[in-house]
Enzyme design. Sequence first.
Site, PDB file in Angstrom:
ATOM      1  N   CYS A 153       0.914  -1.237   0.184  1.00  0.00           N
ATOM      2  CA  CYS A 153       0.044   0.073   0.194  1.00  0.00           C
ATOM      3  C   CYS A 153       0.577   1.230   0.198  1.00  0.00           C
ATOM      4  CB  CYS A 153      -1.075   0.361   1.373  1.00  0.00           C
ATOM      5  SG  CYS A 153      -2.059  -1.129   0.859  1.00  0.00           S
ATOM      6  N   HIS A 286      -3.517   7.722   5.791  1.00  0.00           N
ATOM      7  CA  HIS A 286      -3.964   6.647   5.284  1.00  0.00           C
ATOM      8  C   HIS A 286      -4.872   5.832   5.808  1.00  0.00           C
ATOM      9  CE1 HIS A 286      -3.091   3.158   3.042  1.00  0.00           C
ATOM     10  NE2 HIS A 286      -2.798   1.995   4.181  1.00  0.00           N
ATOM     11  N   HIS A 321      -9.877   2.104  -0.851  1.00  0.00           N
ATOM     12  CA  HIS A 321      -8.412   1.608  -0.575  1.00  0.00           C
ATOM     13  C   HIS A 321      -7.613   0.819  -2.068  1.00  0.00           C
ATOM     14  CE1 HIS A 321      -4.541   0.658   0.420  1.00  0.00           C
ATOM     15  NE2 HIS A 321      -4.247  -0.020   1.482  1.00  0.00           N
TER      16      HIS A 321
END
Length: 394
Positions: A153, A286, A321
Amino acid sequence: MVSTGVITAIGTSTVACKESLIAGRSGIGKAKHLQTHWKDEFPVGEVDLSNEELAALSGMDAGLPRTALLSAIAVKEAWEPFRAKAEGLRTGFFSANTVGGMDLTEDFYSGFHSTKDLSSVQDIRHHECGAITDLVAHHFHISGFVTTISTACSSSANSIMMAAQMIENGMLDIAIAGGADCLSKFTLNGFNTLMILDRQPCQPFDDQRRGLNLGEGAGYIVLMNEKARKQCDAEALCIVSGYANANDAYHQTASSPEGIGNRLAMSQALKRAGLQPSDIDYINLHGTGTANNDSAEGKAISDLFSEKIPKASSTKAYTGHTLGGCGGVEAVFSIIAMNEGLIFPNLRWQIPMSDLHWTPVTTLETGQNIRHVLSNSFGFGGNCSSLVFSKTEA
């Protein structure tokens, strides 16, 4: 930094995404193009365009992996204004992804497993992550320097970091940096196995958060040195003033409970930018919506910023995401926030987290004087990266 390009579930361009962010319009919903057993169970942030429609926007072949098509659309927006003026300049392409051509591979395997028919074996030739970068680089005739970053990520945040370093060290004149990922059955099944998917639209930094929603998209920025900026007649939007990558080496898929790697990345990014914690005006969190991620990130922010927490929000409640693309997508969102004086709301937030003394911004704030933005991207394996974007006059 002179331009941006982005495509997500909330828009196919920087302007379209900005309008959705301002309107509080989420792109989380039922999968339409991803053919999955779980389409009625797990909402996703899907770009509501078929591969044929994406191909038309990108100028690429519809038979290529969806990640490549998404990547090309965002790169086209960011790079086309300067492409013709960049003759003779050393240009690099730094592109991140984690899915590669998995969408075509899994479709091929499904048929091959039952029939042993190899007639469509060419569908797997772009399987690896690097193939996606090569396809897009070839499409835009970029050959000076081309590389792929795949660190979960934090992938596209790391691609921006590497691009900034090479510009700073005089190795390139121009760098197109960011990343992309499409939805795939493999990733959806994998995250389901980890038991961190939300069966409802996610609620980052809420005490009752249940997990994340996967999304797809791409985000890129174009960095230039002074020579390139003058030749391309480009106006600077901001600078990448700080960046850092750290690793807490705690667990394969979880951050340390104290957020050690998260704090290291943020503090080192601030140090490189020559800033104090009090200089940060906005944090693009995040903020995935999982129990572990939000707690670790939140504690690291509490530790670093103490009682003076900057305004902060997660935009993953809009887009889902986007994995290898999230650092690039959220870099674009961070730049929009700074240049437009906006703090985007943390959608669907209701209850303060019991282990934090601060809460995210939950309503749109306009007219803000934002000089420095911190954007966090924290990946599996403890690979934590933070970027700092600053106004050019700061």
